[in-house]
Motif scaffolding. Sequence first.
Motif, mmCIF file in Angstrom:
data_model
loop_
_atom_site.group_PDB
_atom_site.id
_atom_site.type_symbol
_atom_site.label_atom_id
_atom_site.label_comp_id
_atom_site.label_asym_id
_atom_site.label_seq_id
_atom_site.Cartn_x
_atom_site.Cartn_y
_atom_site.Cartn_z
ATOM 1 N N PHE A 110 15.966 48.551 -0.610
ATOM 2 C CA PHE A 110 16.502 48.069 -1.882
ATOM 3 C C PHE A 110 17.964 47.678 -1.657
ATOM 4 N N PRO A 111 18.389 46.497 -2.106
ATOM 5 C CA PRO A 111 19.730 46.013 -1.759
ATOM 6 C C PRO A 111 20.892 46.863 -2.262
ATOM 7 N N THR A 112 20.739 47.519 -3.403
ATOM 8 C CA THR A 112 21.909 48.185 -3.984
ATOM 9 C C THR A 112 21.834 49.694 -4.042
ATOM 10 N N GLU A 113 20.654 50.273 -3.964
ATOM 11 C CA GLU A 113 20.528 51.728 -4.073
ATOM 12 C C GLU A 113 19.680 52.261 -2.922
ATOM 13 N N SER A 114 20.315 52.967 -2.006
ATOM 14 C CA SER A 114 19.580 53.468 -0.843
ATOM 15 C C SER A 114 18.574 54.547 -1.228
ATOM 16 N N ALA A 115 18.728 55.156 -2.385
ATOM 17 C CA ALA A 115 17.769 56.179 -2.823
ATOM 18 C C ALA A 115 16.395 55.565 -3.116
ATOM 19 N N ARG A 116 16.341 54.266 -3.348
ATOM 20 C CA ARG A 116 15.062 53.601 -3.632
ATOM 21 C C ARG A 116 14.334 53.120 -2.380
ATOM 22 N N ASP A 117 14.982 53.194 -1.222
ATOM 23 C CA ASP A 117 14.354 52.733 0.016
ATOM 24 C C ASP A 117 13.050 53.488 0.261
ATOM 25 N N ARG A 118 12.076 52.776 0.838
ATOM 26 C CA ARG A 118 10.768 53.379 1.117
ATOM 27 C C ARG A 118 10.309 52.972 2.506
ATOM 28 N N THR A 119 9.545 53.854 3.115
ATOM 29 C CA THR A 119 8.919 53.562 4.405
ATOM 30 C C THR A 119 7.422 53.754 4.244
ATOM 31 N N LEU A 120 6.662 52.708 4.564
ATOM 32 C CA LEU A 120 5.206 52.736 4.416
ATOM 33 C C LEU A 120 4.544 52.590 5.782
ATOM 34 N N THR A 121 3.437 53.276 5.962
ATOM 35 C CA THR A 121 2.635 53.145 7.181
ATOM 36 C C THR A 121 1.390 52.341 6.839
ATOM 37 N N LEU A 122 1.190 51.251 7.565
ATOM 38 C CA LEU A 122 0.028 50.389 7.345
ATOM 39 C C LEU A 122 -0.990 50.656 8.450
ATOM 40 N N GLU A 123 -2.236 50.794 8.059
ATOM 41 C CA GLU A 123 -3.320 51.087 9.000
ATOM 42 C C GLU A 123 -4.025 49.798 9.411
ATOM 43 N N HIS A 124 -4.373 49.712 10.674
ATOM 44 C CA HIS A 124 -5.070 48.541 11.223
ATOM 45 C C HIS A 124 -6.538 48.600 10.805
ATOM 46 N N LEU A 149 5.192 47.188 -6.760
ATOM 47 C CA LEU A 149 6.618 46.974 -6.527
ATOM 48 C C LEU A 149 7.211 46.060 -7.577
ATOM 49 N N ARG A 150 8.491 46.287 -7.841
ATOM 50 C CA ARG A 150 9.249 45.427 -8.744
ATOM 51 C C ARG A 150 10.618 45.180 -8.132
ATOM 52 N N TYR A 151 11.266 44.133 -8.533
ATOM 53 C CA TYR A 151 12.616 43.774 -8.133
ATOM 54 C C TYR A 151 12.656 43.140 -6.743
ATOM 55 N N ARG A 152 13.848 43.014 -6.201
ATOM 56 C CA ARG A 152 14.073 42.349 -4.915
ATOM 57 C C ARG A 152 14.192 43.398 -3.810
ATOM 58 N N TRP A 153 13.586 43.101 -2.638
ATOM 59 C CA TRP A 153 13.584 44.021 -1.498
ATOM 60 C C TRP A 153 13.801 43.249 -0.209
ATOM 61 N N TYR A 154 14.422 43.923 0.769
ATOM 62 C CA TYR A 154 14.448 43.450 2.149
ATOM 63 C C TYR A 154 13.313 44.158 2.876
#
Length: 170
Positions: A104-118, A132-137
Motif C-alpha cells: 500500500f503506497p501510504t500505510e505500511s500497516a496495510r501491506d500484505r503477502t500472499l502465497t499463490l499455489e501452482h 481488494l480496494r484502492y491502489r497497490w504496488y
Amino acid sequence: MTAEHEHIPPWYKQFWPWFLIGLLGSSVAFSLVYLTLSIRYFDGTVAQDYYKEGLAINERIAKQEQASALGLAATLRADPATGDIVVDLNGEPYPEQLVLKLIFPTESARDRTLTLEHVRAGRYVTMLEEPLRYRWYLHLQPEEGPEAAWRLTGEARFPTEDEIALLPGI
C-alpha cells in the motif's frame, strides 16, 4: 493652569492585551491539533540503516534483470466479487509457489503477502477474505525474502476486471 486627569480603563477592557492573549492561545490550540494529527496518522520512521537499504537497490535491479533474462512476465486478475487472485506466469521455470507482495503506497500497516499455489502450467491461484480496494504496488517472486532469484513488478487500482501486467522493472 489645571491639568486634566485622563481616565485610563483597566487592562482587561483594552484591546491589545486580549489581542496578544488571542495570538498565544491560537498558537497553543493549533499546536495541540497538529500534535493530535501527527500521533493519529503516524507514517513511520526513517530506517535506521538507510545506507544499507540504499545499496540494496542493486540487488533489486539484479533480480529484475534475471527475470528479464529468463523471459518472465505475468498477468494478474483479481475477481472483485469473490476476492480470487489468478496469476498466469509466462516463461520458465514454474515454481510450486509464488509470493505476491501487495504494498500500500501510504500505510505500511496495510501491506500484505500472499502465497499463490501452482494449479497447472503457469497458473497460480489464491483467495482473499475480502476483495481488494484502492491502489497497490505489486511484487511477484518465486519465494519470500531477499534471496529470491527474480522479481516482477506492477501497479494496480482495485477493484478492476482488467488484467494487470507484471513485468521485470523497478
